[in-house]
Design a protein around this motif. Structure first.
Motif, PDB file in Angstrom:
ATOM      1  N   ARG A  55      43.313  34.858  33.798  1.00 19.29           N
ATOM      2  CA  ARG A  55      44.702  34.102  34.362  1.00 19.29           C
ATOM      3  C   ARG A  55      45.980  33.743  33.737  1.00 19.29           C
ATOM      4  O   ARG A  55      46.926  34.530  34.327  1.00 19.29           O
ATOM      5  CB  ARG A  55      43.886  32.945  34.619  1.00 19.29           C
ATOM      6  CG  ARG A  55      45.221  31.481  35.463  1.00 19.29           C
ATOM      7  CD  ARG A  55      44.113  30.390  34.869  1.00 19.29           C
ATOM      8  NE  ARG A  55      44.993  30.273  33.705  1.00 19.29           N
ATOM      9  CZ  ARG A  55      45.313  29.253  33.358  1.00 19.29           C
ATOM     10  NH1 ARG A  55      46.780  29.776  33.720  1.00 19.29           N
ATOM     11  NH2 ARG A  55      45.767  28.831  32.001  1.00 19.29           N
ATOM     12  N   ASP A  76      38.256  36.723  41.292  1.00 20.56           N
ATOM     13  CA  ASP A  76      36.797  35.377  40.804  1.00 20.56           C
ATOM     14  C   ASP A  76      35.546  35.615  40.052  1.00 20.56           C
ATOM     15  O   ASP A  76      35.023  36.792  40.560  1.00 20.56           O
ATOM     16  CB  ASP A  76      37.197  33.834  41.987  1.00 20.56           C
ATOM     17  CG  ASP A  76      36.227  33.207  42.039  1.00 20.56           C
ATOM     18  OD1 ASP A  76      35.874  33.073  40.361  1.00 20.56           O
ATOM     19  OD2 ASP A  76      35.942  31.884  42.895  1.00 20.56           O
ATOM     20  N   LEU A  77      35.916  35.641  38.884  1.00 24.65           N
ATOM     21  CA  LEU A  77      34.744  36.094  38.142  1.00 24.65           C
ATOM     22  C   LEU A  77      33.278  34.981  38.027  1.00 24.65           C
ATOM     23  O   LEU A  77      32.413  35.983  38.165  1.00 24.65           O
ATOM     24  CB  LEU A  77      34.967  35.586  36.168  1.00 24.65           C
ATOM     25  CG  LEU A  77      35.986  36.457  36.345  1.00 24.65           C
ATOM     26  CD1 LEU A  77      36.296  36.570  34.373  1.00 24.65           C
ATOM     27  CD2 LEU A  77      36.450  38.052  36.309  1.00 24.65           C
ATOM     28  N   ALA A 113      37.917  33.985  31.897  1.00 21.88           N
ATOM     29  CA  ALA A 113      38.202  33.258  33.534  1.00 21.88           C
ATOM     30  C   ALA A 113      39.538  33.049  33.372  1.00 21.88           C
ATOM     31  O   ALA A 113      40.121  33.556  33.175  1.00 21.88           O
ATOM     32  CB  ALA A 113      37.540  32.583  33.883  1.00 21.88           C
TER      33      ALA A 113
END
Length: 269
Positions: free
Chosen positions: A185, A234-235, A181
């Protein structure tokens, strides 16, 4: 022949790479044709030994193709490629240097002045969440912190393309998800182009904008699949997303022949 687009950054055209040993000749990949767009995360997915890492080495200029051509930003890769940074499964942190000392290595090699170097290191440590560990040594860090430090050092090289060879493979599932994640990002915020090698199907489905699936030995491209997921994702919530489940199952189906029996003839795309 691949149709070149304006935003294509890395292009492999009918690339074959063979190696000669004292005993015999070995072909790692055969007739690979694929492209990676600027700002895209391209996952190279397949079983161990199918030649995925060879593509990274060709992109970096560490190897030259036996046949075919590798283009980077419209030009053939000839010698070391100064536009890419490489990260392997091992973090290769220098044990005698602190976290900030490790991150500073690419900046020192680039002969950045001390003030600019310190400012950039501070910025990168904040970016990866290691600001409070600047003076710690690698043996004082957890596995996840070491990976963050290695990622910060990679970013310090200030290259537009990252080459990653199973960078999260040795981590436990929870830590791997956290770093995936964070990695996603950073890639989005910095608009990085990424070639990411893995044999983990869940990881491939979670991170990919494009998934290049390899089959067989020598490795050949079986399919190139665009992710059905949005670019911003959104992992942590993928487990409840039906698109993610469908994509994961499709990748499993493609790799099943290599996992369960003889490999069918692969067709390059």
């Amino acid at each position: 022949m691949i149709e070149v687009q304006d935003d294509d950054l890395v292009i492999f055209t009918k690339v074959t790479k063979s190696f000669q040993t004292p005993a015999a000749s070995y072909t790692a990949i055969r007739d690979v044709t694929v492209s990676v767009k600027r700002g895209e995360i391209a996952i190279l997915l397949g079983p161990s030994g199918c030649g995925k890492s060879t593509l990274l080495n060709l992109t970096a200029g560490l190897l030259t193709p036996t046949q075919g051509q590798v283009l980077y930003d419209g030009r053939p890769v000839a010698g070391l490629n100064p536009k890419v940074a490489y990260m392997t499964q091992q973090d290769h942190l220098l044990p005698w240097r602190t976290v900030e000392g490790n991150v500073a290595v690419p900046l020192e090699l680039a002969a950045r002045d001390r003030a600019a170097r310190d400012e950039r290191v501070t910025e990168l440590l904040a970016l990866v969440g290691l600001k409070d560990f600047a003076n710690s040594y690698p043996n004082q860090l957890s596995g996840g912190m070491r990976k963050r430090c290695a990622l910060a050092r990679l970013l310090a090289a200030d290259r537009e393309t990252l080459l990653l060879d199973e960078p999260f493979g040795a981590l436990d599932a929870q830590l791997r998800l956290t770093l995936q994640a964070e990695f996603l990002r950073l890639c989005r915020s910095l608009n990085l182009t990424v070639l990411f090698v893995t044999h983990d199907i869940e990881e491939a489905a979670a991170l990919a904008d494009k998934c290049v699936v390899f089959q067989g030995r020598p490795g050949a491209v079986a399919r190139v699949l665009a992710s059905p997921l949005p670019r911003e994702r959104d992992l942590m919530r993928l487990r409840v997303d039906p698109r993610h489940h469908a994509f994961t199952n499709e990748l499993w189906d493609l790799l099943a022949p290599d996992l369960t029996g003889p490999t069918p003839t692969a067709t390059a795309h």
